[in-house]
Design a protein around this motif. Structure first.
Motif, mmCIF file in Angstrom:
data_model
loop_
_atom_site.group_PDB
_atom_site.id
_atom_site.type_symbol
_atom_site.label_atom_id
_atom_site.label_comp_id
_atom_site.label_asym_id
_atom_site.label_seq_id
_atom_site.Cartn_x
_atom_site.Cartn_y
_atom_site.Cartn_z
ATOM 1 N N TYR A 192 0.794 -1.273 -0.007
ATOM 2 C CA TYR A 192 0.179 0.063 0.008
ATOM 3 C C TYR A 192 0.711 1.280 -0.089
ATOM 4 N N ALA A 204 -7.093 -4.791 4.765
ATOM 5 C CA ALA A 204 -6.366 -3.448 4.722
ATOM 6 C C ALA A 204 -6.666 -2.552 5.656
ATOM 7 N N ILE A 260 -7.348 1.443 4.118
ATOM 8 C CA ILE A 260 -6.851 1.945 3.116
ATOM 9 C C ILE A 260 -8.255 2.363 2.146
ATOM 10 N N LEU A 279 -7.377 2.461 -3.759
ATOM 11 C CA LEU A 279 -6.039 2.235 -3.798
ATOM 12 C C LEU A 279 -6.151 0.742 -3.695
ATOM 13 N N ARG A 280 -7.072 0.245 -2.641
ATOM 14 C CA ARG A 280 -7.263 -1.338 -2.431
ATOM 15 C C ARG A 280 -7.461 -2.015 -3.866
#
Ligand code: SAM
Length: 287
Positions: A137, A172, A201, A205-206
Motif C-alpha cells: 500500500y 487493509a 486504505i 487504492l485497494r
C-alpha cells in the motif's frame, strides 16, 4: 479410505502451570529441518525458545502439550493446514508503512521516470514477502501521487507465505498508530474508524493491489514475466546463502529488462554478489 489423523492423534495432556513444556533437542532439530525445507527460514538452536513460545500457545489451544503437538506434526499425520499454522506462527512479519523510506523516494524520483521513458502501458509492481500489506500500500500511495500528473496506470501484487498477514493485507485495516509513519498529505488514502483507533486504505487504492499466497521456495512462481519493479525486502536474511541466490535467480526471471529490484538495506550484498548493477542503496537494475 483414510482416517484423518486429528481423530487418532494421541493428545498429551496440557501440562499444568510450572510443568516444563519444552522440546527435546532432537524434536526441535527435526521440526527446524522440516520448516527450513518448506520455507527456507533457518532455525538455529538460538531460536528454540522463540519457536517454543510461538507454538506452545497454539498447541495448548488445541488441548495438546507442545511436545505431543510437534511429535504429531512430525509423524506426518497432521492435516496439511496444520503445518501452515506452524509456518504462520514461525514467520517474522515485522513491517511498516514507508519502511526504509529512501526506497520510495527512489521509486518515485528515479525508477518511475526511467520506466515511463519506455512507454509501458501498465507498470507492474510485485511486493514479494509483503507481510501485512504495508509495503504494497505504500507503493500504491507513492505511485498514485505520480500517476495523475504523468498519466500512467499501475497494478501491484503482494505475496507472502503467511496466511494471517495476507488476511490482514486483504482487509487493509491497521491500527491508527501504524499510520503515523505515513506522511500527512498521504492520509487522504486512509479512512478512519468512528473511534479513530483504526484506519483502512481507501477502496480506490485497494482496487489496485491484489494479494496471493506464494512460497518463495516453490520451483516456479505463477507471476507475470514482465514485472517492472520487484520489492524483496527483509526476507532473504532468514535464508542461507544458497537459498538466497536460488530465490533471487528465480525472481529475476519475472523482471522485465530495465526493471528495478529493491532489497532490504541489510541485504544489498546478496544482489551485488549476483553481479547485479546497483543504482541506489540496495536498489538494482536488471539489464
Ligand atoms: C520481516 S517481513 C518483511 C516484510 C516487508 N517486505 C518489509 O520489508 O517490511 C518478512 C516476510 O517474509 C515472509 N516470508 C518468509 N519466508 C517466506 C517464503 N518462503 N515465501 C514467501 N514469504 C516468506 C514472512 O511471512 C514475512 O511476512
Amino acid at each position: 479410505m483414510h482416517f484423518r489423523a486429528e481423530h487418532t492423534a494421541a493428545r498429551a495432556p496440557v501440562p499444568s502451570k510450572g510443568t516444563e513444556d519444552v522440546l527435546p533437542a532432537r524434536t526441535f532439530e527435526n521440526l527446524a529441518r522440516r520448516v527450513t525445507e518448506h520455507t527456507g527460514i533457518r532455525l538455529p538452536v538460538s531460536k528454540k525458545q522463540m519457536v517454543e513460545g510461538r507454538l506452545r500457545k497454539h498447541a495448548h489451544a488445541l488441548g495438546m502439550a507442545l511436545t505431543g503437538y510437534c511429535d504429531w506434526l512430525l509423524a506426518g499425520d497432521a492435516p496439511e493446514a496444520e503445518f501452515q499454522r506452524v509456518v504462520d506462527a514461525i514467520t517474522t512479519n515485522k513491517t511498516d508503512f514507508y519502511r526504509e523510506p529512501d526506497h520510495f523516494e527512489h521509486l518515485a524520483g528515479y525508477a518511475v521516470p526511467q520506466l515511463l521513458k519506455h512507454q509501458r502501458p501498465l507498470l507492474k509492481v510485485w511486493s514479494a514477502a509483503c507481510s501485512t500489506g504495508a509495503e504494497a500500500y505504500t507503493i500504491a500511495m507513492v505511485l498514485a501521487e505520480r500517476a495523475g500528473a504523468h498519466r500512467f496506470r499501475f497494478a501491484i501484487l503482494g505475496t507472502d507465505i503467511c496466511t494471517t498477514v495476507l488476511a490482514q493485507a486483504e482487509r487493509a485495516i491497521y491500527d491508527a498508530d501504524v499510520a503515523t509513519a505515513i506522511p500527512g498529505p498521504q492520509h487522504r488514502y486512509l479512512l478512519r474508524s468512528r473511534k479513530a483507533d483504526d484506519v483502512r486504505i481507501v477502496p480506490e487504492l485497494r482496487r489496485l493491489v491484489r494479494f496471493a499466497h506464494l512460497n518463495l521456495m516453490d520451483g516456479r512462481y505463477p507471476v507475470d514475466r514482465d514485472v517492472d519493479v520487484i520489492f524483496l525486502r527483509n526476507v532473504l536474511i532468514y535464508f542461507d546463502k544458497p537459498t538466497q541466490t536460488a530465490v533471487l535467480r528465480k525472481l529475476l526471471r519475472h523482471l522485465h529488462p530495465g526493471g528495478f529490484l529493491y532489497l532490504g538495506h541489510s541485504e544489498s550484498m546478496i544482489g551485488t554478489e549476483l553481479g547485479l548493477k546497483e543504482v541506489g542503496p540496495a536498489v538494482f537494475r536488471w539489464k
